[in-house]
Design a protein around this motif. Sequence first.
Motif, PDB file in Angstrom:
ATOM      1  N   LEU A 146      36.477   5.968  67.979  1.00  0.00           N
ATOM      2  CA  LEU A 146      36.667   7.310  68.322  1.00  0.00           C
ATOM      3  C   LEU A 146      35.353   8.006  69.046  1.00  0.00           C
ATOM      4  CD1 LEU A 146      38.279   9.051  65.044  1.00  0.00           C
ATOM      5  CD2 LEU A 146      39.517   8.144  67.189  1.00  0.00           C
ATOM      6  N   LEU A 175      45.696   3.689  67.814  1.00  0.00           N
ATOM      7  CA  LEU A 175      45.912   4.881  68.770  1.00  0.00           C
ATOM      8  C   LEU A 175      47.186   4.564  69.497  1.00  0.00           C
ATOM      9  CD1 LEU A 175      44.954   7.497  69.862  1.00  0.00           C
ATOM     10  CD2 LEU A 175      43.729   6.463  71.390  1.00  0.00           C
ATOM     11  N   LYS A 176      47.623   3.218  70.056  1.00  0.00           N
ATOM     12  CA  LYS A 176      49.050   3.248  70.642  1.00  0.00           C
ATOM     13  C   LYS A 176      49.908   3.309  69.626  1.00  0.00           C
ATOM     14  CE  LYS A 176      46.798   0.009  74.140  1.00  0.00           C
ATOM     15  NZ  LYS A 176      46.866  -1.361  74.507  1.00  0.00           N
ATOM     16  N   THR A 203      44.115  12.286  75.497  1.00  0.00           N
ATOM     17  CA  THR A 203      45.471  11.860  75.085  1.00  0.00           C
ATOM     18  C   THR A 203      45.820  12.585  73.752  1.00  0.00           C
ATOM     19  OG1 THR A 203      44.907   9.581  75.406  1.00  0.00           O
ATOM     20  CG2 THR A 203      46.362   9.899  73.928  1.00  0.00           C
ATOM     21  N   VAL A 204      44.780  12.996  73.061  1.00  0.00           N
ATOM     22  CA  VAL A 204      45.190  14.206  71.779  1.00  0.00           C
ATOM     23  C   VAL A 204      45.559  15.221  72.314  1.00  0.00           C
ATOM     24  CG1 VAL A 204      44.051  15.303  69.882  1.00  0.00           C
ATOM     25  CG2 VAL A 204      43.557  12.733  70.189  1.00  0.00           C
ATOM     26  N   LEU A 247      42.153   6.940  61.126  1.00  0.00           N
ATOM     27  CA  LEU A 247      41.575   6.944  62.279  1.00  0.00           C
ATOM     28  C   LEU A 247      40.123   7.578  62.000  1.00  0.00           C
ATOM     29  CD1 LEU A 247      43.983   7.231  65.220  1.00  0.00           C
ATOM     30  CD2 LEU A 247      42.239   5.305  65.135  1.00  0.00           C
ATOM     31  N   ILE A 274      40.340   9.610  74.683  1.00  0.00           N
ATOM     32  CA  ILE A 274      40.979   9.950  73.486  1.00  0.00           C
ATOM     33  C   ILE A 274      41.117  11.316  73.496  1.00  0.00           C
ATOM     34  CG2 ILE A 274      41.080   9.718  70.975  1.00  0.00           C
ATOM     35  CD1 ILE A 274      39.250   7.046  71.245  1.00  0.00           C
ATOM     36  N   GLN A 285      46.440   9.335  61.739  1.00  0.00           N
ATOM     37  CA  GLN A 285      45.225  10.204  62.253  1.00  0.00           C
ATOM     38  C   GLN A 285      44.296  10.311  60.998  1.00  0.00           C
ATOM     39  OE1 GLN A 285      46.373  14.096  64.206  1.00  0.00           O
ATOM     40  NE2 GLN A 285      48.039  13.734  63.159  1.00  0.00           N
ATOM     41  N   LEU A 341      43.484  15.151  64.649  1.00  0.00           N
ATOM     42  CA  LEU A 341      42.428  14.325  65.477  1.00  0.00           C
ATOM     43  C   LEU A 341      41.942  15.433  66.377  1.00  0.00           C
ATOM     44  CD1 LEU A 341      44.019  10.913  66.387  1.00  0.00           C
ATOM     45  CD2 LEU A 341      41.731  11.334  65.533  1.00  0.00           C
TER      46      LEU A 341
END
Length: 275
Positions: A133, A103-104, A143-144, A125, A140, A122, A153
């Motif tokens: 997830l 993710l980073k 963030t998304v 993941l 998350i 994406q 995502l």
Amino acid sequence: MAFEYSQEIINDLEKLFEAEEEYNVIIYSGENNNIKEFHAHSILLRIRSQYFRSAFSKERSEKKDGKHVFNFPNISPQFFKIILRFIYCGKIDLSKLQGPDILKLLIAVDELKIQTLILCIQEYLIKHQHEFLQQNPLEILETVYQRETFTNLWNYYLEEICAKPDTLFKSDKFTNLKAPLLELLLKRDDLSLDEIDIWDSLIKWSYAQHPSIQQDVKKWNKEEITVMERTLHKFIPLIRFYHVDSEGFFLKVYPFKILIPEDILDNVLAFHMAP
């Protein structure tokens, strides 16, 4: 007859990446005691990254001894090397990274605006990091939500939350959900949660935004009423009160009648009191 030697070109570019010969770009990534210097070629960076294309065209980079200099303190050397290798030869191996690091890495790739890699990470993941997830859906999701390019995502999370809303709505961290995100979720027609449970969650969330407000609505003063009205005014119209049975409405919703616009309240009361 046509011939294609694309793999040979990829191999040569990978050698160029590793040799760092005839470079005209110096990149520093990381911060404090974890800083590394990378060498690259502006033509490849410009072709493969929208960020660098814009930076070179607008001459936003520093110059040192005739070489362009960039600093990325928020991207670790480990991640930048992965990204740079992809820029040169289109190769990346995500299998050795854990979910949080992937993710980073995705966030770093988004900063450099490498669209192909954004889509690739994406997809990885979603297909291979499902457990990760699901572990931190709120963090998350936020963030998304902040990244316009994380469309896959975003859609994945919306579908997952709507299908299994308890993972978020029953979470201890639900009350930390930002108002715009909560509004987006309540606008969904496919949220698989009873309307009375949505109402209970909304009231719980609103109290959490203002911990000093008394839990007993009958004891609210004018200031507390105003605060709660402002907090909930965007959400009240999103509640499908007609989907709440009469018992649930009078026990759980009606006590908060002071927050519900008169026209909505009158119509719902008429609906529930009709023979």
